[in-house]
Design a protein around this motif. Structure first.
Motif, mmCIF file in Angstrom:
data_model
loop_
_atom_site.group_PDB
_atom_site.id
_atom_site.type_symbol
_atom_site.label_atom_id
_atom_site.label_comp_id
_atom_site.label_asym_id
_atom_site.label_seq_id
_atom_site.Cartn_x
_atom_site.Cartn_y
_atom_site.Cartn_z
ATOM 1 N N THR A 76 41.211 28.663 1.762
ATOM 2 C CA THR A 76 42.405 27.918 1.350
ATOM 3 C C THR A 76 43.639 28.806 1.416
ATOM 4 O OG1 THR A 76 41.051 26.520 -0.094
ATOM 5 C CG2 THR A 76 43.430 26.547 -0.496
ATOM 6 N N ILE A 77 43.518 30.029 0.911
ATOM 7 C CA ILE A 77 44.638 30.970 0.968
ATOM 8 C C ILE A 77 45.030 31.245 2.420
ATOM 9 C CG2 ILE A 77 45.280 33.374 0.522
ATOM 10 C CD1 ILE A 77 43.627 33.180 -2.076
ATOM 11 N N LYS A 78 44.041 31.377 3.292
ATOM 12 C CA LYS A 78 44.323 31.631 4.702
ATOM 13 C C LYS A 78 45.193 30.525 5.294
ATOM 14 C CE LYS A 78 42.040 32.241 9.188
ATOM 15 N NZ LYS A 78 40.737 32.331 9.893
ATOM 16 N N ARG A 79 44.908 29.263 4.948
ATOM 17 C CA ARG A 79 45.699 28.145 5.488
ATOM 18 C C ARG A 79 47.105 28.117 4.913
ATOM 19 N NH1 ARG A 79 40.483 28.809 6.863
ATOM 20 N NH2 ARG A 79 40.067 27.616 8.763
ATOM 21 N N PHE A 80 47.261 28.579 3.695
ATOM 22 C CA PHE A 80 48.604 28.722 3.128
ATOM 23 C C PHE A 80 49.445 29.694 3.961
ATOM 24 C CE2 PHE A 80 47.516 26.767 -0.940
ATOM 25 C CZ PHE A 80 48.748 26.349 -1.433
ATOM 26 N N LEU A 81 48.845 30.811 4.325
ATOM 27 C CA LEU A 81 49.608 31.940 4.834
ATOM 28 C C LEU A 81 49.702 32.022 6.350
ATOM 29 C CD1 LEU A 81 48.297 34.789 2.482
ATOM 30 C CD2 LEU A 81 50.365 33.401 2.214
ATOM 31 N N GLU A 82 48.886 31.283 7.091
ATOM 32 C CA GLU A 82 48.741 31.592 8.506
ATOM 33 C C GLU A 82 50.003 31.398 9.338
ATOM 34 O OE1 GLU A 82 45.479 29.444 10.150
ATOM 35 O OE2 GLU A 82 46.231 27.493 9.546
ATOM 36 N N ASN A 83 50.974 30.615 8.864
ATOM 37 C CA ASN A 83 52.220 30.445 9.607
ATOM 38 C C ASN A 83 53.438 30.974 8.853
ATOM 39 O OD1 ASN A 83 51.452 29.024 12.145
ATOM 40 N ND2 ASN A 83 50.607 27.555 10.690
ATOM 41 N N LEU A 84 53.210 31.750 7.807
ATOM 42 C CA LEU A 84 54.312 32.316 7.036
ATOM 43 C C LEU A 84 54.566 33.768 7.444
ATOM 44 C CD1 LEU A 84 53.573 30.911 3.467
ATOM 45 C CD2 LEU A 84 55.048 29.952 5.258
ATOM 46 N N ASN A 85 55.757 34.241 7.147
ATOM 47 C CA ASN A 85 56.112 35.628 7.424
ATOM 48 C C ASN A 85 55.325 36.529 6.471
ATOM 49 O OD1 ASN A 85 57.297 38.160 7.658
ATOM 50 N ND2 ASN A 85 59.356 37.354 7.917
ATOM 51 N N THR A 228 45.040 23.366 -12.684
ATOM 52 C CA THR A 228 44.837 22.255 -11.758
ATOM 53 C C THR A 228 43.449 22.396 -11.170
ATOM 54 O OG1 THR A 228 47.189 22.104 -11.185
ATOM 55 C CG2 THR A 228 45.619 21.141 -9.628
ATOM 56 N N VAL A 229 42.615 21.386 -11.360
ATOM 57 C CA VAL A 229 41.254 21.393 -10.820
ATOM 58 C C VAL A 229 41.261 20.644 -9.490
ATOM 59 C CG1 VAL A 229 38.850 20.731 -11.206
ATOM 60 C CG2 VAL A 229 40.279 21.447 -13.143
ATOM 61 N N ARG A 239 41.990 22.100 1.008
ATOM 62 C CA ARG A 239 43.149 22.837 1.525
ATOM 63 C C ARG A 239 44.398 21.968 1.517
ATOM 64 N NH1 ARG A 239 39.368 24.953 6.492
ATOM 65 N NH2 ARG A 239 38.170 26.503 5.278
ATOM 66 N N ILE A 240 44.240 20.726 1.933
ATOM 67 C CA ILE A 240 45.376 19.799 1.918
ATOM 68 C C ILE A 240 45.904 19.645 0.499
ATOM 69 C CG2 ILE A 240 46.058 17.392 2.284
ATOM 70 C CD1 ILE A 240 45.662 18.955 4.887
ATOM 71 N N ALA A 241 44.998 19.423 -0.454
ATOM 72 C CA ALA A 241 45.403 19.168 -1.837
ATOM 73 C C ALA A 241 46.079 20.373 -2.476
ATOM 74 C CB ALA A 241 44.182 18.755 -2.656
ATOM 75 N N ALA A 242 45.581 21.565 -2.193
ATOM 76 C CA ALA A 242 46.178 22.764 -2.790
ATOM 77 C C ALA A 242 47.606 22.978 -2.292
ATOM 78 C CB ALA A 242 45.316 23.983 -2.480
ATOM 79 N N ILE A 243 47.818 22.828 -0.993
ATOM 80 C CA ILE A 243 49.162 23.008 -0.447
ATOM 81 C C ILE A 243 50.094 21.925 -0.972
ATOM 82 C CG2 ILE A 243 50.550 23.096 1.666
ATOM 83 C CD1 ILE A 243 48.062 24.210 3.103
#
Length: 279
Positions: A76-85, A228-229, A239-243
């Protein structure tokens, strides 16, 4: 399940068949891949907008990802960060405390990892090790856990009052799903490193983890920094829900509510709501 053999390359049919729906998961099938990719791209575009906003305003984002082993924290963290600086967005995954750190105030090594202005810090496990993993595994005393549970709410209140956007996510998976993911890790040569001795020991401690999780929710779910659960049997919906949960909570320029989409109430809930149903 008590006699589950992780070394057997064949996953028992009973576990394989029950995994996705375990823990009363509300869906029968994973989110379709085309829908997942479409939603994820739209959300990652919004995350880029959010990062630009943080850099312009010096606001900060801190998110803790907790859950049982194999719940999906790292992915999940990977999907958050993969397109960020990466200069301004990072993962925090601390190793076992050093001999020196063991003698410090418990929160001290986490404080040094807090985000500075414009930054996003995503913790793959956090100070909440002392609420669940450490007491279940015998790595701390009951007195240390009790002290931590008293200290965590005022500590986090200071973070919130500092103006940091703070999120505490618990990723909840079913027991059979955990067994399936452990088995997958054991027999996949590129994932076997994810399976630790602690994971192996956790196989027989499901109920102990449940008790510790519920106590943690009861004592540290506060109006300032609520839990948040997110139900995590389907990694795509997780992943969708966390973002979405982060994006909905922060105002930023050119925010597209239609791109973010509605959060699924069957997947995301408060700690209080979760305990009322599944505690």
């Amino acid at each position: 399940m008590e006699n589950f053999d992780l070394e057997n390359p064949e996953l028992p049919k009973a576990i394989k068949g029950a995994a996705f729906g375990s823990g009363n998961y509300p869906y029968d099938k994973p989110l379709k891949n085309k829908d997942y990719k479409r939603q994820l791209r739209a959300l990652q575009i919004e995350l880029v907008k959010l990062q630009a906003h943080l850099l312009a305003t010096n606001e900060r984002v801190l998110a803790l990802f907790e859950g049982r082993d194999a719940a999906g924290k790292g992915g999940t963290i990977k999907r958050f960060l993969e397109n960020l600086n990466p200069r301004n967005a990072r993962t925090v995954a601390l190793p076992k405390p050093s001999d020196r750190e063991v003698t410090q105030w418990y929160f001290q090594r986490y404080v040094t990892q807090m985000p500075a202005g414009g930054e996003i810090a995503l913790f793959d496990r956090s100070w909440y090790n002392r609420a669940v993993v450490e007491p279940v595994m015998g790595f701390c005393t009951p007195e240390q856990t009790a002290s931590f549970l008293r200290e965590a709410p005022p500590f986090e209140r200071m973070i919130a009052e500092e103006g940091i956007h703070m999120f505490k996510f618990w990723l909840e998976i079913g027991r059979e799903m955990q067994l399936k993911r452990f088995h997958d890790r054991r027999h996949d040569p590129v994932k076997v490193w994810k399976l630790s001795p602690v994971d192996m020991k956790a196989l027989g401690l499901w109920d102990e983890y449940t008790v510790a999780r519920n106590r943690m929710f009861t004592e540290t779910d506060t109006p300032d920094t609520p839990w948040t659960v997110i139900r995590a049997n389907d990694k795509k919906r997780l992943r969708i829900a966390a973002i979405q949960s982060v994006l909905w909570s922060i105002d930023y320029k050119d925010k597209s509510f239609s791109a973010i989409g509605e959060i699924d109430p069957q997947i995301v809930m408060s700690a209080e709501g979760f305990l009322a149903r599944h505690g």
